[in-house]
Design a protein around this motif. Structure first.
Motif, PDB file in Angstrom:
ATOM      1  N   HIS A   1     -67.052 -46.076  32.069  1.00  0.00           N
ATOM      2  CA  HIS A   1     -67.456 -46.849  32.928  1.00  0.00           C
ATOM      3  C   HIS A   1     -66.377 -47.201  33.994  1.00  0.00           C
ATOM      4  CE1 HIS A   1     -70.254 -47.933  29.425  1.00  0.00           C
ATOM      5  NE2 HIS A   1     -70.979 -48.178  30.436  1.00  0.00           N
ATOM      6  N   ALA A   2     -66.829 -47.484  35.199  1.00  0.00           N
ATOM      7  CA  ALA A   2     -65.994 -47.728  36.003  1.00  0.00           C
ATOM      8  C   ALA A   2     -66.467 -48.503  37.282  1.00  0.00           C
ATOM      9  CB  ALA A   2     -65.084 -46.569  36.665  1.00  0.00           C
ATOM     10  N   TYR A   3     -65.770 -49.414  38.217  1.00  0.00           N
ATOM     11  CA  TYR A   3     -66.342 -49.927  39.061  1.00  0.00           C
ATOM     12  C   TYR A   3     -66.572 -49.128  40.381  1.00  0.00           C
ATOM     13  CZ  TYR A   3     -65.119 -54.300  36.868  1.00  0.00           C
ATOM     14  OH  TYR A   3     -65.283 -55.367  36.012  1.00  0.00           O
ATOM     15  N   ASP A   4     -67.424 -49.573  40.924  1.00  0.00           N
ATOM     16  CA  ASP A   4     -67.842 -48.445  42.261  1.00  0.00           C
ATOM     17  C   ASP A   4     -66.971 -48.591  43.173  1.00  0.00           C
ATOM     18  OD1 ASP A   4     -69.342 -47.028  43.828  1.00  0.00           O
ATOM     19  OD2 ASP A   4     -70.687 -48.375  44.613  1.00  0.00           O
ATOM     20  N   LYS A   5     -66.633 -47.318  43.945  1.00  0.00           N
ATOM     21  CA  LYS A   5     -65.523 -47.325  44.946  1.00  0.00           C
ATOM     22  C   LYS A   5     -66.257 -46.862  46.234  1.00  0.00           C
ATOM     23  CE  LYS A   5     -60.967 -46.799  43.214  1.00  0.00           C
ATOM     24  NZ  LYS A   5     -59.804 -45.664  42.889  1.00  0.00           N
ATOM     25  N   ASN A   6     -65.870 -47.347  47.224  1.00  0.00           N
ATOM     26  CA  ASN A   6     -66.201 -46.880  48.674  1.00  0.00           C
ATOM     27  C   ASN A   6     -65.000 -46.709  49.659  1.00  0.00           C
ATOM     28  OD1 ASN A   6     -67.722 -46.122  50.866  1.00  0.00           O
ATOM     29  ND2 ASN A   6     -68.524 -48.049  51.451  1.00  0.00           N
ATOM     30  N   GLU A   7     -64.772 -45.377  49.812  1.00  0.00           N
ATOM     31  CA  GLU A   7     -63.697 -44.806  50.466  1.00  0.00           C
ATOM     32  C   GLU A   7     -62.383 -45.495  49.844  1.00  0.00           C
ATOM     33  OE1 GLU A   7     -64.197 -45.963  54.228  1.00  0.00           O
ATOM     34  OE2 GLU A   7     -65.881 -44.814  54.806  1.00  0.00           O
ATOM     35  N   GLY A   8     -62.020 -45.319  48.619  1.00  0.00           N
ATOM     36  CA  GLY A   8     -60.910 -45.757  47.936  1.00  0.00           C
ATOM     37  C   GLY A   8     -60.824 -47.272  47.698  1.00  0.00           C
ATOM     38  N   ILE A   9     -61.890 -48.161  48.223  1.00  0.00           N
ATOM     39  CA  ILE A   9     -61.886 -49.574  47.679  1.00  0.00           C
ATOM     40  C   ILE A   9     -63.043 -49.815  46.872  1.00  0.00           C
ATOM     41  CG2 ILE A   9     -62.041 -51.770  48.731  1.00  0.00           C
ATOM     42  CD1 ILE A   9     -61.156 -50.482  51.565  1.00  0.00           C
ATOM     43  N   TYR A  10     -62.365 -50.615  45.847  1.00  0.00           N
ATOM     44  CA  TYR A  10     -63.521 -50.869  44.925  1.00  0.00           C
ATOM     45  C   TYR A  10     -64.530 -51.859  45.532  1.00  0.00           C
ATOM     46  CZ  TYR A  10     -60.842 -49.203  40.968  1.00  0.00           C
ATOM     47  OH  TYR A  10     -60.223 -48.497  39.953  1.00  0.00           O
ATOM     48  N   ALA A  11     -66.013 -52.006  45.122  1.00  0.00           N
ATOM     49  CA  ALA A  11     -66.951 -52.739  45.423  1.00  0.00           C
ATOM     50  C   ALA A  11     -66.838 -53.855  44.901  1.00  0.00           C
ATOM     51  CB  ALA A  11     -68.342 -52.032  45.160  1.00  0.00           C
ATOM     52  N   PRO A  12     -66.818 -55.177  45.879  1.00  0.00           N
ATOM     53  CA  PRO A  12     -66.412 -56.492  45.200  1.00  0.00           C
ATOM     54  C   PRO A  12     -67.558 -56.825  44.282  1.00  0.00           C
ATOM     55  CG  PRO A  12     -67.339 -56.706  47.373  1.00  0.00           C
ATOM     56  CD  PRO A  12     -67.173 -55.031  47.077  1.00  0.00           C
ATOM     57  N   LEU A  13     -67.099 -57.880  43.221  1.00  0.00           N
ATOM     58  CA  LEU A  13     -67.872 -58.529  42.467  1.00  0.00           C
ATOM     59  C   LEU A  13     -68.398 -59.846  43.063  1.00  0.00           C
ATOM     60  CD1 LEU A  13     -67.723 -59.277  38.907  1.00  0.00           C
ATOM     61  CD2 LEU A  13     -67.866 -61.241  40.172  1.00  0.00           C
ATOM     62  N   SER A  14     -69.643 -59.977  43.463  1.00  0.00           N
ATOM     63  CA  SER A  14     -70.198 -61.143  43.974  1.00  0.00           C
ATOM     64  C   SER A  14     -70.609 -62.239  43.320  1.00  0.00           C
ATOM     65  CB  SER A  14     -71.351 -60.711  44.903  1.00  0.00           C
ATOM     66  OG  SER A  14     -72.000 -61.623  45.855  1.00  0.00           O
ATOM     67  N   VAL A  15     -70.407 -63.460  43.709  1.00  0.00           N
ATOM     68  CA  VAL A  15     -70.584 -64.717  42.807  1.00  0.00           C
ATOM     69  C   VAL A  15     -71.216 -65.566  43.880  1.00  0.00           C
ATOM     70  CG1 VAL A  15     -69.784 -66.565  41.501  1.00  0.00           C
ATOM     71  CG2 VAL A  15     -68.640 -64.479  41.204  1.00  0.00           C
ATOM     72  N   CYS A  16     -72.730 -65.772  43.640  1.00  0.00           N
ATOM     73  CA  CYS A  16     -73.345 -66.555  44.687  1.00  0.00           C
ATOM     74  C   CYS A  16     -73.918 -67.855  43.983  1.00  0.00           C
ATOM     75  CB  CYS A  16     -74.551 -65.911  45.237  1.00  0.00           C
ATOM     76  SG  CYS A  16     -73.876 -64.311  46.257  1.00  0.00           S
ATOM     77  N   GLN A  17     -74.110 -68.980  44.212  1.00  0.00           N
ATOM     78  CA  GLN A  17     -74.637 -70.247  43.722  1.00  0.00           C
ATOM     79  C   GLN A  17     -75.601 -70.715  44.775  1.00  0.00           C
ATOM     80  OE1 GLN A  17     -72.578 -73.931  43.529  1.00  0.00           O
ATOM     81  NE2 GLN A  17     -71.061 -73.221  45.308  1.00  0.00           N
ATOM     82  N   ASP A  18     -76.834 -70.978  43.974  1.00  0.00           N
ATOM     83  CA  ASP A  18     -77.834 -71.762  44.949  1.00  0.00           C
ATOM     84  C   ASP A  18     -78.062 -73.135  44.586  1.00  0.00           C
ATOM     85  OD1 ASP A  18     -78.646 -69.274  45.704  1.00  0.00           O
ATOM     86  OD2 ASP A  18     -80.033 -68.864  44.242  1.00  0.00           O
ATOM     87  N   PHE A  19     -78.262 -73.986  45.515  1.00  0.00           N
ATOM     88  CA  PHE A  19     -78.189 -75.511  45.294  1.00  0.00           C
ATOM     89  C   PHE A  19     -78.722 -76.157  46.186  1.00  0.00           C
ATOM     90  CE2 PHE A  19     -74.510 -73.919  47.687  1.00  0.00           C
ATOM     91  CZ  PHE A  19     -74.358 -74.736  48.752  1.00  0.00           C
ATOM     92  N   TYR A  20     -79.383 -77.552  45.971  1.00  0.00           N
ATOM     93  CA  TYR A  20     -79.747 -78.521  46.968  1.00  0.00           C
ATOM     94  C   TYR A  20     -78.799 -78.539  48.144  1.00  0.00           C
ATOM     95  CZ  TYR A  20     -83.838 -78.777  43.640  1.00  0.00           C
ATOM     96  OH  TYR A  20     -84.756 -78.721  42.882  1.00  0.00           O
ATOM     97  N   ARG A  21     -79.378 -78.550  49.528  1.00  0.00           N
ATOM     98  CA  ARG A  21     -78.397 -78.896  50.569  1.00  0.00           C
ATOM     99  C   ARG A  21     -77.830 -80.272  50.470  1.00  0.00           C
ATOM    100  NH1 ARG A  21     -80.897 -78.467  56.357  1.00  0.00           N
ATOM    101  NH2 ARG A  21     -81.977 -80.142  55.690  1.00  0.00           N
ATOM    102  N   ASN A  22     -78.368 -81.335  50.014  1.00  0.00           N
ATOM    103  CA  ASN A  22     -77.925 -82.623  49.647  1.00  0.00           C
ATOM    104  C   ASN A  22     -78.427 -83.347  48.615  1.00  0.00           C
ATOM    105  OD1 ASN A  22     -76.382 -84.850  50.234  1.00  0.00           O
ATOM    106  ND2 ASN A  22     -77.754 -85.807  51.859  1.00  0.00           N
ATOM    107  N   ALA A  23     -77.663 -83.813  47.885  1.00  0.00           N
ATOM    108  CA  ALA A  23     -78.242 -84.399  46.771  1.00  0.00           C
ATOM    109  C   ALA A  23     -77.293 -85.650  46.328  1.00  0.00           C
ATOM    110  CB  ALA A  23     -78.426 -83.637  45.646  1.00  0.00           C
ATOM    111  N   SER A  24     -77.710 -86.852  46.227  1.00  0.00           N
ATOM    112  CA  SER A  24     -76.835 -88.035  45.673  1.00  0.00           C
ATOM    113  C   SER A  24     -77.755 -88.625  44.560  1.00  0.00           C
ATOM    114  CB  SER A  24     -76.911 -89.076  46.885  1.00  0.00           C
ATOM    115  OG  SER A  24     -76.555 -90.189  46.518  1.00  0.00           O
ATOM    116  N   ILE A  25     -77.143 -88.466  43.447  1.00  0.00           N
ATOM    117  CA  ILE A  25     -77.852 -88.840  42.312  1.00  0.00           C
ATOM    118  C   ILE A  25     -77.020 -89.967  41.544  1.00  0.00           C
ATOM    119  CG2 ILE A  25     -78.916 -88.262  39.970  1.00  0.00           C
ATOM    120  CD1 ILE A  25     -79.294 -85.507  41.353  1.00  0.00           C
ATOM    121  N   SER A  26     -77.387 -91.099  41.162  1.00  0.00           N
ATOM    122  CA  SER A  26     -76.874 -92.170  40.495  1.00  0.00           C
ATOM    123  C   SER A  26     -77.663 -92.400  39.173  1.00  0.00           C
ATOM    124  CB  SER A  26     -76.549 -93.095  41.184  1.00  0.00           C
ATOM    125  OG  SER A  26     -75.852 -94.233  40.588  1.00  0.00           O
TER     126      SER A  26
END
Length: 489
Positions: free
Chosen positions: A81-106
């Motif tokens: 196994h190896a990470y994907d490379k594009n023109e000698g540069i490794y393809a980045p690992l992407s970390v994405c989070q989905d969240f509510y735009r605004n939330a105030s919970i008490s």
């Protein structure tokens, strides 16, 4: 003179009527021979007309080739196994989070304010580079998680691999591109985050390769074997389809014959005798095998990667092929009673299962609604059905009773009544009745075979033919009777 003329005319009419009656009897006997020949087994047809049992031979051959073909279906086993490379540069690992735009919970004040619009933020990590302190701090700042607003976190990256297992079989190694997605699901906001791993794979031919001592004969032999499989299944498909069409044509001919000569309509049960369900099963098996073999060839030639679809088609085809051989076991008397029992009991079994499923579904929905918050096996309707089906078969009973939470005395008492009643109804009543339905059918067929009483009008019509298969009466082709048009009924 007039009296003599009337005598001659009367004698002519009697002669014509006798001629038609003789034609009627010949037509009935001829059609009876034709029907009996149609319902003969391959061995009897061979003794009568020397007809080779090609369909039987093809089914036996299909069992071998479809089973071997499925066993040889390649599995992906990679270790490089190896990470994907594009023109000698490794393809980045992407970390994405989905969240509510605004939330105030008490929670302590029992107040909340939520904007249900969903936003997405992503951060990238480049593999192969040492995480400097400034980049690490910047990454952590961009990846601030607010669990009150958080819906999910998705991690996406691409891996490349080479399957070297094929080298020992003198085949060209395959290159794979894995698109991996890891999801942390917090949409329930229950304190437990579900983890899901999704992996999509693309297979292609490696761009730059060099293997010393490799030969392409093995893959050529495999492709040749797949082509033989396709030809055999295509021949079986044509023969069985022809038999199905011949049976349907004979069904209509029988309906016309019974109405013309006997003045009767053929019952629906007798009409279905001409539609051979085994041939339909074999044609479905042949179709699945042909399509699955074509996909297998495409996979071996690096054009497709549909392993799951190919496995489904070939696996189901192998199942149907083995089941289809039961038809030929039915030609032996001791095996035939089992097949007749299964066929005769099938309608009653279906009706019985429809009635029992109403009770089963009622218990499923009741357990899901009441016991879902208190037992992990009742969280979803799917797990409830799996749990109850296991209980019917006597599996995992003690664990199901023991894992019930006792936070509520009412729910705990209800769970006991629920489980005890379900086990009692289905194990002691439903399953016993199910076995009784099949047993009664077996006893009925056994008594019918011992008494020799025909089952229906069609069987009674065939029973009048006392000629044995080797009597020579079936070797001549049936001649259609002109009385069908000249003698009105």
């Amino acid at each position: 003179m007039d009296e003599a003329g009337r005598t001659v005319a009367y004698a002519s009419v009697n002669t014509m009527d006798g001629h038609c009656l003789n034609w009627d009897q010949a037509a009935v006997e001829g059609f009876r021979w034709k029907l009996k020949y149609f319902f003969m087994n391959p061995c009897e047809k061979y003794r009568v007309r020397g007809r080779k049992p090609w369909k039987l031979a093809l089914q036996i051959l299909k069992i071998a080739i479809t089973t071997i073909q499925y066993m040889n279906l390649p599995n992906i086993t990679v270790g490089n196994h190896a990470y994907d490379k594009n023109e000698g540069i490794y393809a980045p690992l992407s970390v994405c989070q989905d969240f509510y735009r605004n939330a105030s919970i008490s929670s302590e004040n029992e107040t909340f304010d939520i904007d249900t619009k969903i936003e997405t933020e992503c951060a990238k990590v480049y593999p192969g580079q040492p995480p400097a302190e400034d980049r690490l701090e910047e990454f952590l700042k961009n990846l601030t998680l607010n669990f009150k607003r958080l819906l999910s976190v998705n991690i996406n990256f691409t891996l490349k691999a080479i399957n070297l297992r094929t080298v020992e079989h003198h085949e060209l190694p395959d290159c794979y591109n894995f698109i991996v997605m890891i999801t942390f699901d917090n949409r329930a906001h229950s304190g437990q985050i579900k983890l899901n791993l999704k992996n999509d794979v693309d297979m292609y031919q490696c761009r730059d390769w060099n293997v010393i001592g490799m030969s392409g004969r093995n893959i050529q032999y495999t492709l040749f074997f797949d082509c033989i499989t396709t030809v055999v299944c295509l021949a079986s498909l044509i023969l069985c389809s022809r038999s199905i069409i011949s049976g349907i044509q004979l069904q209509f001919e029988c309906m016309h014959f019974f109405w013309t000569f006997l003045g009767k309509n053929v019952p629906w049960s007798d009409r279905m005798e001409f539609v051979n369900g085994w041939y339909i099963l074999i044609t479905v098996s042949d179709t699945l095998t042909i399509v699955g073999t074509i996909l297998k060839i495409a996979i071996q030639t690096k054009n497709l990667t549909s392993y799951d679809v190919c496995s489904f088609l070939l696996g189901t085809a192998t199942l149907f092929t083995w089941v289809g051989v039961i038809r030929y076991l039915g030609y032996f008397r001791k095996y035939n009673i089992l097949i007749l029992t299964l066929r005769a009991a099938f309608p009653n079994v279906v009706r019985f299962c429809c009635c029992a499923s109403m009770i089963y579904l009622g218990y499923c929905f009741c357990g899901w609604i009441v016991l879902g918050p208190y037992h992990e096996k009742f969280r979803t309707i799917n797990t409830v059905s799996e749990c109850l089906f296991s209980l019917i078969n006597g599996d995992d009973m003690f664990t199901t009773f023991k894992n019930m939470q006792q936070r509520s005395s009412l729910v705990w008492l209800f769970s006991r009544l629920y489980l005890y009643s379900f086990v009692s109804i289905f194990i002691y009543t439903v399953l016993s009745l199910f076995i009784t339905v099949i047993t009664d059918t077996y006893e009925t067929i056994k008594k019918r075979q011992q008494s020799g009483v025909p089952e229906s009008e069609l069987h009674a019509f065939l029973a009048d033919c006392k000629d044995l298969p080797d009597s020579g009466m079936f070797k001549q082709e049936n001649v259609p009777s002109p009385c069908l048009s000249c003698c009105p009924r």
